[in-house]
Design an enzyme around this catalytic site. Structure first.
Site, short mmCIF file in Angstrom:
data_model
loop_
_atom_site.label_atom_id
_atom_site.label_comp_id
_atom_site.label_asym_id
_atom_site.label_seq_id
_atom_site.Cartn_x
_atom_site.Cartn_y
_atom_site.Cartn_z
N PHE A 116 6.75 4.86 1.17
CA PHE A 116 6.55 3.86 0.51
C PHE A 116 7.41 3.77 -0.94
O PHE A 116 7.77 2.44 -1.42
CB PHE A 116 4.81 3.82 -0.06
CG PHE A 116 4.26 3.69 1.04
CD1 PHE A 116 4.18 2.27 1.81
CD2 PHE A 116 3.29 4.31 1.61
CE1 PHE A 116 3.43 1.90 2.88
CE2 PHE A 116 2.52 4.24 2.73
CZ PHE A 116 2.24 2.79 3.45
N HIS B 226 -11.34 3.15 8.88
CA HIS B 226 -11.19 4.18 9.57
C HIS B 226 -12.59 4.83 9.63
O HIS B 226 -12.91 4.95 10.89
CB HIS B 226 -10.41 5.28 8.59
CG HIS B 226 -8.89 5.07 8.46
ND1 HIS B 226 -8.22 5.16 9.32
CD2 HIS B 226 -8.23 4.35 7.48
CE1 HIS B 226 -6.86 4.77 8.96
NE2 HIS B 226 -6.94 4.55 7.75
N HIS C 118 -1.35 -2.37 6.88
CA HIS C 118 -0.93 -2.60 5.49
C HIS C 118 0.71 -3.21 5.32
O HIS C 118 1.47 -2.77 6.08
CB HIS C 118 -0.74 -1.26 4.66
CG HIS C 118 -2.13 -0.35 4.87
ND1 HIS C 118 -2.83 -0.59 3.67
CD2 HIS C 118 -3.01 0.27 5.55
CE1 HIS C 118 -4.02 0.04 3.82
NE2 HIS C 118 -4.08 0.43 4.90
N HIS D 295 -11.95 0.78 2.75
CA HIS D 295 -11.49 2.20 3.37
C HIS D 295 -12.71 3.44 3.00
O HIS D 295 -13.08 3.25 1.73
CB HIS D 295 -10.27 2.79 2.83
CG HIS D 295 -9.22 2.30 3.51
ND1 HIS D 295 -8.76 0.90 3.07
CD2 HIS D 295 -8.05 2.83 4.32
CE1 HIS D 295 -7.42 0.83 3.89
NE2 HIS D 295 -7.28 1.85 4.53
N ASP E 297 -2.66 0.39 11.52
CA ASP E 297 -2.61 0.91 9.92
C ASP E 297 -1.17 1.19 9.31
O ASP E 297 -1.01 -0.24 8.77
CB ASP E 297 -2.98 2.25 10.05
CG ASP E 297 -3.56 2.64 8.68
OD1 ASP E 297 -3.67 2.02 7.75
OD2 ASP E 297 -3.62 4.07 8.56
N GLU F 17 -12.23 8.29 5.39
CA GLU F 17 -10.97 8.82 5.91
C GLU F 17 -10.53 10.34 5.40
O GLU F 17 -9.83 10.57 4.76
CB GLU F 17 -9.74 8.08 5.45
CG GLU F 17 -8.64 8.22 6.38
CD GLU F 17 -7.34 7.23 5.89
OE1 GLU F 17 -6.37 7.33 6.37
OE2 GLU F 17 -7.57 6.42 4.73
N TRP G 82 0.71 13.38 3.73
CA TRP G 82 0.53 12.09 2.73
C TRP G 82 1.66 12.23 1.49
O TRP G 82 2.17 11.26 1.06
CB TRP G 82 -0.91 12.32 2.02
CG TRP G 82 -1.95 11.53 2.61
CD1 TRP G 82 -2.62 11.96 3.81
CD2 TRP G 82 -1.99 9.93 2.44
NE1 TRP G 82 -3.51 10.69 4.07
CE2 TRP G 82 -3.24 9.80 3.30
CE3 TRP G 82 -1.59 9.19 1.59
CZ2 TRP G 82 -3.65 8.38 3.41
CZ3 TRP G 82 -2.11 7.82 1.75
CH2 TRP G 82 -3.20 7.49 2.50
#
Length: 497
Positions: free
Chosen positions: A201, A371, A110, A343, A428, A346, A194
């Protein structure tokens, strides 16, 4: 060979009737082990000139490291959270061989997370970067003249006070990476990991989306890959709107053009770098009614940059985002216009709507699966993947740091490696995890997920897979394979020397 095949065929029959041929036990055992060896990744490759002796060196170090950990499990690095053993991995002899290994391509990375966090930290010393401390929430952004939205202060002025600078610099560093002393306590579950992941980010977004910084950041990412013996990249990007100090903004299609120009500049500096292709990957939190606009943008990107644009994906935490099923009708209608690289799977939940993304991904003709962590729970999907040669993009460190698996020996990719399923290993978001480029993920896969007996042929197959299952055209693949083979031969020669 006939006797081996005969023994394996016998095995099926004898297991079903619970009768084992005791008079032929050792031949039967040897035949079964050989059959498993042939099936596993790289097992069908023959050793070429020099590879067997190079393999002896690699396997001497691998077996020594595993044997030591077998006697003392506390020493087995892939069983521990990567954030705590990064430095020890760098001391491994196997890891240092991985750094020299020509790894082919990264097919799952990414854009705002594939450069080492220290480079991002150094970006904060550039001119025209302002800071705002709003209720304890630190924000950084480039301005010519700051807006009135916050009490912006020029960061270079704030840093003139050494006491304030030390505290502030450490605060900025902590916002750029998931590295902490006790990651299992700090990130006790997937959601906690997460939350921190997305916070990084959000913090770096206004810094990186300043167009000159974006270009330098992307160039650095290519350089880190190249220095790690990665020759090609397929990069997932949300294609954010970039800005200039004068207020000019660049739309997503223009951002693809910026990527293309920087890639051309990098290839001019490093002629044996094969190149990059872009996968447009907006967030999977969009409304159902919005998906068509993103698809149309992707189609326009393909028309504008037919050899640079690879396809389309949706990104974000699968368990919290929308499913492929929600968008299936629009996505299905555009199958002939763009390629998909979804994706899917995952998740460690079984039978949930997130888990079902694997089914929709293959029905939508995805070219690869990002994933695919849960795919071993779906034997029919797995069979379809094998028959149709859909590669699974495995990202070991990401899966561990983001809470899907604690001990990489328990990673479901072990089954995929054992059965010879099309697999590629990617990184990743290495910049956020403290790793750099691809060698760390190759080490974790080779030492923690594959068999102890998986050897240099497994690594060779992984590298070849990364080119075979890429978006390269036939001519591009032929050119890339020639460059990679030359690098591989040099690598084998260096190991033997």
């Amino acid at each position: 060979m006939r006797s081996i095949i005969h023994l394996v065929m016998l095995f099926t029959g004898f297991v079903s009737s619970a009768v084992i041929p005791t008079n032929d036990y050792w031949s039967f055992r040897a035949g079964l082990l050989h059959a498993e060896e042939v099936t596993t990744i790289g097992g069908r490759l023959a050793f070429k000139e020099g590879e067997r002796s190079a393999n002896d060196l690699l396997m001497t170090h691998k077996r020594a490291e595993i044997d030591e950990a077998f006697a003392n499990p506390q020493k087995f690095l892939p069983a521990k959270n990567f954030l705590t053993v990064l430095g020890k991995i760098e001391q491994s002899r196997v890891f240092n061989i991985m750094k020299k290994l020509p790894k082919g391509a990264v097919l799952h990375a990414h854009d705002t997370a594939f450069v080492h966090w220290e480079f991002v930290y150094n970006l904060t010393f550039r001119d025209n970067l302002y800071m705002c401390n709003n209720g304890g929430d630190l924000s950084l952004q480039f301005f010519e003249t700051p807006s009135n939205s916050c009490d912006w202060k020029l960061l270079s002025d704030v840093r003139k006070d050494p006491v304030i600078a030390n505290t502030l610099n450490e605060r900025i560093r902590r916002r750029l990476t998931m590295l902490v002393e006790n990651p299992d306590e700090k990130y006790p579950d997937v959601d906690a990991a997460w939350i921190k992941f997305m916070d990084i980010f959000m913090f770096i977004w206004p810094i990186l989306t300043y167009r000159p910084v974006w270009e330098d950041y992307y160039y650095q990412g290519l350089k880190e890959l190249y220095e790690d013996n990665v020759l090609y990249l397929e990069l997932r990007s949300t294609l954010p709107i970039l800005y200039e100090l004068d207020g000019r903004e660049y739309n997503p299609i223009e951002v693809v053009g910026i990527y293309k120009n920087v890639t051309a500049r990098f290839k001019a500096d490093y002629p044996d770098f094969i190149g990059t292709k872009i996968i447009y990957a907006p967030r999977r939190t969009m409304k159902e009614s919005e998906i068509e606009n993103f698809i149309n943008e992707a189609i326009q990107m393909k028309r504008t940059y037919p050899h640079f644009f690879a396809g389309f994906d949706l990104v974000g935490q699968e368990d919290k985002g929308n499913t492929l099923k929600l968008y299936a009708e629009k996505l299905n209608a555009a199958q002939d216009d763009i390629n998909y690289f979804f994706h899917a799977g995952e998740t460690n939940w079984y039978g949930t709507s997130t888990d079902d993304n694997l089914i929709d991904a293959v029905l939508l003709n995805t070219k690869r699966i990002g994933h695919g962590y849960a795919i071993v729970k779906h034997p029919k999907v797995l069979d379809y993947v094998k028959k149709n040669k859909i590669a699974i993009e495995i990202c070991p460190i990401s899966n561990q740091v983001l809470g899907l698996v604690k001990d990489l020996r328990n990673h479901p990719a072990s089954v995929l490696f054992a059965e010879g399923v099309p697999v590629v290993v990617s990184n990743d978001d290495p910049g956020l995890f403290g790793s750099r480029a691809l060698s760390y993920d190759f080490y974790e896969a080779f030492m923690g997920i594959m068999s102890k007996n998986a050897d240099i042929r497994a690594l060779k197959q992984l590298a070849m897979n990364s080119l075979i299952y890429s978006s390269l055209s036939h001519d591009e693949l032929s050119h890339a394979s020639t460059i990679w083979q030359k690098r591989w031969d040099e690598f084998i020669h260096e190991l033997n020397e």
